[in-house]
Design an enzyme around this catalytic site. Structure first.
Site, PDB file in Angstrom:
ATOM      1  N   LEU A 100     -25.128 -65.368 -41.512  1.00 23.81           N
ATOM      2  CA  LEU A 100     -24.505 -64.913 -43.191  1.00 23.81           C
ATOM      3  C   LEU A 100     -24.321 -63.432 -42.609  1.00 23.81           C
ATOM      4  CD1 LEU A 100     -27.165 -66.106 -46.240  1.00 23.81           C
ATOM      5  CD2 LEU A 100     -24.414 -66.775 -45.307  1.00 23.81           C
ATOM      6  N   ASP A 101     -22.840 -62.989 -43.297  1.00 16.93           N
ATOM      7  CA  ASP A 101     -23.267 -61.335 -42.714  1.00 16.93           C
ATOM      8  C   ASP A 101     -24.048 -60.698 -43.556  1.00 16.93           C
ATOM      9  OD1 ASP A 101     -20.274 -61.713 -41.460  1.00 16.93           O
ATOM     10  OD2 ASP A 101     -19.257 -61.016 -43.072  1.00 16.93           O
ATOM     11  N   LYS A 102     -24.350 -59.109 -43.041  1.00 17.52           N
ATOM     12  CA  LYS A 102     -25.456 -58.355 -43.244  1.00 17.52           C
ATOM     13  C   LYS A 102     -25.257 -57.849 -44.472  1.00 17.52           C
ATOM     14  CE  LYS A 102     -27.198 -53.797 -42.758  1.00 17.52           C
ATOM     15  NZ  LYS A 102     -26.935 -52.454 -42.199  1.00 17.52           N
ATOM     16  N   ASP A 103     -24.287 -57.878 -45.469  1.00 19.85           N
ATOM     17  CA  ASP A 103     -24.099 -57.461 -47.166  1.00 19.85           C
ATOM     18  C   ASP A 103     -24.289 -58.711 -47.996  1.00 19.85           C
ATOM     19  OD1 ASP A 103     -24.136 -54.769 -45.820  1.00 19.85           O
ATOM     20  OD2 ASP A 103     -21.912 -54.599 -45.604  1.00 19.85           O
ATOM     21  N   THR A 104     -24.444 -59.444 -46.880  1.00 18.83           N
ATOM     22  CA  THR A 104     -24.318 -61.455 -48.706  1.00 18.83           C
ATOM     23  C   THR A 104     -25.544 -61.671 -48.530  1.00 18.83           C
ATOM     24  OG1 THR A 104     -23.593 -62.793 -46.451  1.00 18.83           O
ATOM     25  CG2 THR A 104     -21.718 -61.339 -47.317  1.00 18.83           C
TER      26      THR A 104
END
Length: 139
Positions: A100-104
């Site tokens: 999962l992306d850092k900001d998700t």
């Protein structure tokens, strides 16, 4: 269980690296040096040592969490905090199952079970994954 897999399951090394360690003569089964990576051992009855230290299988652990934003889905990262650092009650190596992306944010499994991780992530297993994104602007 094959000797190289046993060493890997004890946290000594990945299977390929374990083969090198076995061939170097550093592994004994029941007091005898074994040089065959595919030698069959019984974890319940055989005594396996590496550099004269008795080995035991690592207990598999599985954590399910809602990953918070701001953490990278990795075991280590030199720039950002990693999601495995949120697990504070386990001392061994852990790996996120998925990305999962850092900001998700979202559901994430973290484990020390490489076989399970491979069975979920490898494209040949064809496990469908679904992602939902909420945007702050229209597309």
């Amino acid at each position: 269980m094959r000797l190289n897999k046993f060493l890997s399951s004890c946290g000594i090394a990945a299977r390929r690296k374990a083969e090198t360690l076995i061939l170097s003569g550093r592994v004994q089964v029941n007091g005898k040096i074994v040089l065959a990576p595919f030698y069959e051992v019984n974890p319940d009855t055989d005594i396996v040592t590496f550099d004269h230290k008795e080995l035991e299988l690592i207990q598999k652990v599985y954590y399910v969490m809602n990953k918070p934003a701001g953490y990278v889905c990795a075991a280590s990262d030199k720039f950002d905090p990693v999601v495995v650092s949120l697990i504070t009650d386990y001392d061994g190596k852990l790996y996120p199952v998925g990305r999962l992306d850092k900001d998700t944010e979202g559901l994430l499994i973290i484990t020390n079970d490489g076989t399970f991780t491979h069975s979920v992530l490898h494209p040949s297993k064809r496990i469908p994954k679904e992602y939902e994104a909420l945007l702050n602007i229209p597309i």
